[in-house]
Design an enzyme around this catalytic site. Sequence first.
Site, mmCIF file in Angstrom:
data_model
loop_
_atom_site.group_PDB
_atom_site.id
_atom_site.type_symbol
_atom_site.label_atom_id
_atom_site.label_comp_id
_atom_site.label_asym_id
_atom_site.label_seq_id
_atom_site.Cartn_x
_atom_site.Cartn_y
_atom_site.Cartn_z
ATOM 1 N N HIS A 55 0.571 -1.228 0.018
ATOM 2 C CA HIS A 55 0.112 0.159 -0.150
ATOM 3 C C HIS A 55 0.798 1.293 0.102
ATOM 4 C CE1 HIS A 55 -3.848 1.963 1.850
ATOM 5 N NE2 HIS A 55 -3.453 2.572 1.157
ATOM 6 N N ASP A 295 0.901 2.519 3.848
ATOM 7 C CA ASP A 295 -0.137 3.712 3.214
ATOM 8 C C ASP A 295 0.713 5.009 3.007
ATOM 9 O OD1 ASP A 295 -2.062 5.113 2.446
ATOM 10 O OD2 ASP A 295 -3.325 5.231 4.242
HETATM 11 O O1 DOR Z 1 -4.937 10.035 4.284
HETATM 12 C C1 DOR Z 1 -5.040 9.331 3.317
HETATM 13 N N1 DOR Z 1 -4.328 9.790 2.264
HETATM 14 N N2 DOR Z 1 -5.826 8.355 2.969
HETATM 15 C C2 DOR Z 1 -6.105 8.051 1.767
HETATM 16 O O2 DOR Z 1 -6.936 7.061 1.634
HETATM 17 C C3 DOR Z 1 -5.612 8.539 0.482
HETATM 18 C C4 DOR Z 1 -4.080 8.998 1.149
HETATM 19 C C5 DOR Z 1 -3.755 9.976 -0.187
HETATM 20 O O3 DOR Z 1 -3.729 9.377 -1.287
HETATM 21 O O4 DOR Z 1 -3.229 11.190 0.245
HETATM 22 ZN ZN ZN Z 2 -3.712 4.594 1.118
#
Ligand code: DOR
Ligand code: ZN
Length: 427
Positions: A55, A295
């Site tokens: 991710h 993430d």
């Molecule tokens: O905080 C976030 N940023 N959550 C997401 O789902 C997308 C991500 C982004 O792409 O900046």
């Molecule tokens: Zn994400």
Amino acid sequence: MDLTIEGKLYYNGTFEQGCLGIEQGKIVAIKKSLKTDNHINVGNNLILPAGIDLHVHFRDPGFTHKEDFSTGSQAAAFGGVSCVFDMPNTQPQTTSKQTLKEKTQIASEKSYVDFGLYAAVSDENIGRLAEISPFCSGFKIFLGGSTHSLQLSTKNLRVALLETNRTKKITLIHAEDEHCLKTHEDLENNLVDHLRCRSAECEETAIRTIINNSPGLSSPIHICHLSSCEGFEMLRKKPNQVSVGVTPHHLFFDVHSLNTKQTLYKVNPPIRSSFDRDTLWYGVNNKLIDIFESDHAPHTGEEKNVEFDDAPSGLPGVETMYPLLLTAMKKEQIKLSTLLTLLCERPAQLLNLPKGKMEVGRDADFIVVDLKKTETITAEKLHSKCGWTPFEGFPAIFPSMIFIRGEKVIDDHQMFVKQGFGKFVGV
Ligand code: DOR
Ligand code: ZN
């Protein structure tokens, strides 16, 4: 053999002084002693499998002032991650064969690590997923709106999952319920407001919806970045093919220990209470969480340095994930076997990759690390283009070397391969 490497190997659950034999990028032997002309001895340093990050948002194409595939993949490599999977919320979004082909071309030219790409599922492209599938590693669904994201209406979730199921590929879901989110109603002034607008109930509702829509499906469904106790409880009812991930930022922060005006920590789903954080650690240590995922969602410092309500959500993390977790391991917050399952082995299994484990026949993707060398994280030492880290000042154990498919990619802060070394995997 092309290369043999000797050190303290993590193999079959314990450390032993031993050697890996490598040929054509694969591990071909694991023995007490092996020799070739090309032999590296790392002494008492540990040899561990490289991490896999399912991710990341590398922002390329479209938002390359925040990150691009070159800087993002360098950050991954320096953080001990040999393979990343990039999210579709770039510009253009990867919703079609054409946009996936374009991104594949970009990543193939720029990436220092192996990579896969996801396609976004929107209300518009549900009917074309079978045609898109050969060009992506899996699918991403945003049930609730987030930064630059393309949302899928909850009413279309069952149809979308039936379609992705036919492709046999993994579907990853951002689980925040669109009807529960209050993001358009209230002005947010701080992290506590952000939390109120994106309550734990939104995650719980979305996970319930996913579980209720999964009967009869057999392809993997992955719930991204679990953040709440309520969501965690809901997962007890999940069927086997549903997996779940957690991020370092949800494990290492809680909202009350942060300066709540700080936009740097604005992220979706939000950083919650210490109770939620402790629940996630409980899940990690009791085999109730499948994987770690960073993430990695960089935005520039300038973009973040605005009024709270206007700031984009997201923070970088691909380079610091493995180093922070190794430190947690040293502090006995997590066992090494659990760390390696969640960071290497299980992600490889979810994406069908011949990586993630020290085993004959798998890719020779590994790191060399000295657990005695704790460093302090500072943004200057990191490689993301965004130029900041939420983990500034945290102790971390960085690898000194990373090998990908048997090639030395980094040794002592120096890069040994060219852009474009990384290969497209997982299609
Ligand atoms: O905080 C976030 N940023 N959550 C997401 O789902 C997308 C991500 C982004 O792409 O900046
Ligand atoms: Zn994400």
